[in-house]
Scaffold this motif. Structure first.
Motif, PDB file in Angstrom:
ATOM      1  N   THR A  60     -10.054 -17.866  15.368  1.00  0.00           N
ATOM      2  CA  THR A  60     -10.118 -17.668  13.924  1.00  0.00           C
ATOM      3  C   THR A  60      -9.397 -16.390  13.509  1.00  0.00           C
ATOM      4  OG1 THR A  60     -12.150 -16.352  13.967  1.00  0.00           O
ATOM      5  CG2 THR A  60     -12.381 -18.771  13.917  1.00  0.00           C
ATOM      6  N   GLY A  61      -8.975 -16.367  12.255  1.00  0.00           N
ATOM      7  CA  GLY A  61      -8.371 -15.149  11.732  1.00  0.00           C
ATOM      8  C   GLY A  61      -9.359 -13.999  11.699  1.00  0.00           C
ATOM      9  N   ILE A  62     -10.638 -14.301  11.477  1.00  0.00           N
ATOM     10  CA  ILE A  62     -11.661 -13.251  11.485  1.00  0.00           C
ATOM     11  C   ILE A  62     -11.719 -12.576  12.852  1.00  0.00           C
ATOM     12  CG2 ILE A  62     -14.140 -12.800  11.346  1.00  0.00           C
ATOM     13  CD1 ILE A  62     -12.816 -13.223   8.631  1.00  0.00           C
ATOM     14  N   SER A  63     -11.556 -13.367  13.905  1.00  0.00           N
ATOM     15  CA  SER A  63     -11.537 -12.784  15.255  1.00  0.00           C
ATOM     16  C   SER A  63     -10.360 -11.840  15.423  1.00  0.00           C
ATOM     17  CB  SER A  63     -11.466 -13.900  16.300  1.00  0.00           C
ATOM     18  OG  SER A  63     -11.383 -13.369  17.603  1.00  0.00           O
ATOM     19  N   VAL A  64      -9.210 -12.216  14.880  1.00  0.00           N
ATOM     20  CA  VAL A  64      -8.022 -11.356  14.931  1.00  0.00           C
ATOM     21  C   VAL A  64      -8.314 -10.034  14.216  1.00  0.00           C
ATOM     22  CG1 VAL A  64      -5.635 -11.091  14.145  1.00  0.00           C
ATOM     23  CG2 VAL A  64      -6.404 -13.268  15.114  1.00  0.00           C
ATOM     24  N   LEU A  65      -8.906 -10.151  13.028  1.00  0.00           N
ATOM     25  CA  LEU A  65      -9.210  -8.959  12.237  1.00  0.00           C
ATOM     26  C   LEU A  65     -10.187  -8.053  12.997  1.00  0.00           C
ATOM     27  CD1 LEU A  65      -9.963  -9.125   8.407  1.00  0.00           C
ATOM     28  CD2 LEU A  65     -11.006  -7.435   9.886  1.00  0.00           C
ATOM     29  N   ARG A  66     -11.232  -8.643  13.558  1.00  0.00           N
ATOM     30  CA  ARG A  66     -12.241  -7.849  14.265  1.00  0.00           C
ATOM     31  C   ARG A  66     -11.666  -7.174  15.504  1.00  0.00           C
ATOM     32  NH1 ARG A  66     -17.154 -12.267  13.728  1.00  0.00           N
ATOM     33  NH2 ARG A  66     -17.999 -11.509  11.742  1.00  0.00           N
ATOM     34  N   ARG A  67     -10.827  -7.891  16.241  1.00  0.00           N
ATOM     35  CA  ARG A  67     -10.255  -7.294  17.442  1.00  0.00           C
ATOM     36  C   ARG A  67      -9.335  -6.133  17.101  1.00  0.00           C
ATOM     37  NH1 ARG A  67      -8.212 -11.784  21.620  1.00  0.00           N
ATOM     38  NH2 ARG A  67      -7.692  -9.858  22.742  1.00  0.00           N
ATOM     39  N   GLN A  68      -8.613  -6.273  15.991  1.00  0.00           N
ATOM     40  CA  GLN A  68      -7.730  -5.184  15.581  1.00  0.00           C
ATOM     41  C   GLN A  68      -8.534  -3.980  15.110  1.00  0.00           C
ATOM     42  OE1 GLN A  68      -4.537  -5.018  16.007  1.00  0.00           O
ATOM     43  NE2 GLN A  68      -4.244  -3.041  14.985  1.00  0.00           N
ATOM     44  N   ARG A  69      -9.712  -4.237  14.548  1.00  0.00           N
ATOM     45  CA  ARG A  69     -10.562  -3.156  14.036  1.00  0.00           C
ATOM     46  C   ARG A  69     -11.527  -2.626  15.092  1.00  0.00           C
ATOM     47  NH1 ARG A  69      -7.519  -2.625   9.967  1.00  0.00           N
ATOM     48  NH2 ARG A  69      -8.074  -3.385   7.886  1.00  0.00           N
ATOM     49  N   SER A  70     -11.507  -3.184  16.290  1.00  0.00           N
ATOM     50  CA  SER A  70     -12.459  -2.799  17.330  1.00  0.00           C
ATOM     51  C   SER A  70     -12.218  -1.366  17.791  1.00  0.00           C
ATOM     52  CB  SER A  70     -12.340  -3.748  18.523  1.00  0.00           C
ATOM     53  OG  SER A  70     -11.073  -3.602  19.153  1.00  0.00           O
ATOM     54  N   PRO A  71     -13.257  -0.712  18.371  1.00  0.00           N
ATOM     55  CA  PRO A  71     -13.117   0.681  18.827  1.00  0.00           C
ATOM     56  C   PRO A  71     -11.974   0.884  19.816  1.00  0.00           C
ATOM     57  CG  PRO A  71     -15.420   0.036  18.786  1.00  0.00           C
ATOM     58  CD  PRO A  71     -14.634  -1.203  18.507  1.00  0.00           C
ATOM     59  N   GLU A  72     -11.679  -0.144  20.625  1.00  0.00           N
ATOM     60  CA  GLU A  72     -10.615   0.008  21.621  1.00  0.00           C
ATOM     61  C   GLU A  72      -9.244   0.171  20.979  1.00  0.00           C
ATOM     62  OE1 GLU A  72      -9.487  -4.473  22.952  1.00  0.00           O
ATOM     63  OE2 GLU A  72     -11.568  -3.874  23.254  1.00  0.00           O
ATOM     64  N   ASN A  73      -9.146  -0.253  19.709  1.00  0.00           N
ATOM     65  CA  ASN A  73      -7.882  -0.094  18.996  1.00  0.00           C
ATOM     66  C   ASN A  73      -7.884   1.110  18.061  1.00  0.00           C
ATOM     67  OD1 ASN A  73      -6.334  -2.263  20.031  1.00  0.00           O
ATOM     68  ND2 ASN A  73      -7.502  -3.710  18.781  1.00  0.00           N
ATOM     69  N   ALA A  74      -8.959   1.862  18.072  1.00  0.00           N
ATOM     70  CA  ALA A  74      -9.025   3.069  17.231  1.00  0.00           C
ATOM     71  C   ALA A  74      -7.915   4.030  17.643  1.00  0.00           C
ATOM     72  CB  ALA A  74     -10.387   3.737  17.388  1.00  0.00           C
ATOM     73  N   GLY A  75      -7.249   4.552  16.668  1.00  0.00           N
ATOM     74  CA  GLY A  75      -6.144   5.460  16.954  1.00  0.00           C
ATOM     75  C   GLY A  75      -4.806   4.772  17.031  1.00  0.00           C
ATOM     76  N   HIS A  76      -4.815   3.429  17.086  1.00  0.00           N
ATOM     77  CA  HIS A  76      -3.555   2.701  17.056  1.00  0.00           C
ATOM     78  C   HIS A  76      -2.964   2.733  15.644  1.00  0.00           C
ATOM     79  CE1 HIS A  76      -4.308   0.082  20.893  1.00  0.00           C
ATOM     80  NE2 HIS A  76      -4.520   1.378  21.087  1.00  0.00           N
ATOM     81  N   HIS A  77      -1.774   2.218  15.496  1.00  0.00           N
ATOM     82  CA  HIS A  77      -1.117   2.172  14.194  1.00  0.00           C
ATOM     83  C   HIS A  77      -2.020   1.462  13.184  1.00  0.00           C
ATOM     84  CE1 HIS A  77       2.094   1.872  11.256  1.00  0.00           C
ATOM     85  NE2 HIS A  77       1.879   0.581  11.163  1.00  0.00           N
ATOM     86  N   PRO A  78      -2.385   2.094  12.072  1.00  0.00           N
ATOM     87  CA  PRO A  78      -3.270   1.449  11.096  1.00  0.00           C
ATOM     88  C   PRO A  78      -2.580   0.274  10.406  1.00  0.00           C
ATOM     89  CG  PRO A  78      -2.402   3.506  10.215  1.00  0.00           C
ATOM     90  CD  PRO A  78      -1.976   3.449  11.648  1.00  0.00           C
ATOM     91  N   VAL A  79      -3.327  -0.798  10.209  1.00  0.00           N
ATOM     92  CA  VAL A  79      -2.772  -1.986   9.565  1.00  0.00           C
ATOM     93  C   VAL A  79      -3.801  -2.534   8.589  1.00  0.00           C
ATOM     94  CG1 VAL A  79      -3.592  -3.460  11.450  1.00  0.00           C
ATOM     95  CG2 VAL A  79      -1.769  -4.285   9.951  1.00  0.00           C
TER      96      VAL A  79
END
Length: 237
Positions: A60-79
């Motif tokens: 799902t797109g919600i899964s994509v959104l959540r994975r991008q917002r997950s702590p492991e992606n903190a500090g990555h390029h903001p989108v």
């Protein structure tokens, strides 16, 4: 501003890509048709905005959104995410809101609705860039208001968009005195003709006033002054 288009329908993705490419300041950096490709392309292309469908063949797109917002992606390029979907389930709407989507567009919709949201996003980004490190309540109200159009914007004449109307209104509101269409054009980057159309609409809407300045020769100059939302008089302060 780089945009990644994510939609499982090739035709829809192409239409959205063409619209984005037609808007000044926007560039489509990539297109993805699956959740896996969306995550890969976000990491590779580092877009500023993702047009995200929720119906995807592998997740799902919600899964994509959540994975991008997950702590492991903190500090990555903001989108940022603009959800574009036919999903009307309120739990999905709530999940998109909690995930930080800037807006949720329900299919089908006229492409002008997407254009309006993109222009609002661009104006909001521009205002954030110029706000410095600390925002006032006025700054916050404007930024949140830009991404949530009110019912009043539905009365805009054909060919005018809410985002540009807000940009013109904000420019006039913040001016020390009256402005001409040329002044507004120079401060916003829109053409003089476009600036005048929006200024005339603000006058008709009761938020601005036209005054004529007469010189020694030639035609009188049109000058516009901010009045405020339907007050009929200049705002104090």
């Amino acid at each position: 501003m780089g945009v990644l288009v994510v939609d499982d329908d090739v035709r829809v993705a192409r239409n959205h890509r063409e619209l984005v490419q037609s808007l000044p300041g926007f560039t489509v950096v990539g297109v993805a048709h699956t959740a896996a490709d969306a995550l890969t392309e976000m990491a590779r292309l580092r877009p500023d905005l993702v047009l995200l469908d929720l119906y995807l063949p592998d997740d799902t797109g919600i899964s994509v959104l959540r994975r991008q917002r997950s702590p492991e992606n903190a500090g990555h390029h903001p989108v940022d995410f603009l959800v574009i979907t036919a999903v009307r389930d309120i739990d999905q709407v709530r999940a998109a809101l909690h995930g930080g989507a800037v807006h949720y567009l329900l299919k089908p919709f006229p492409l002008t609705a997407l254009r309006d949201q993109l222009e609002r996003f661009a104006v909001a980004r521009q205002r954030m860039a110029g706000a410095g490190q600390a925002a006032s309540q006025r700054d916050v109200d404007r930024l949140f208001g830009l991404m949530r159009p009110s019912t009043a914007t539905q009365s805009l004449p054909k060919g005018l968009t809410a985002a540009t109307s807000e940009l013109i209104a904000g420019t006039l509101r913040e001016a020390d005195g009256d402005l001409s269409a040329v002044d507004v054009s120079e401060r916003t980057g829109v053409s003089r003709v476009t600036a005048r159309r929006y200024l005339e609409h603000l006058c008709a809407d009761g938020r601005a006033e036209l005054r004529m300045r007469y010189g020694s020769a030639g035609r009188p100059e049109h000058r516009y002054t901010w009045l405020g939302p339907n007050t009929g008089r200049p705002q104090a302060g």
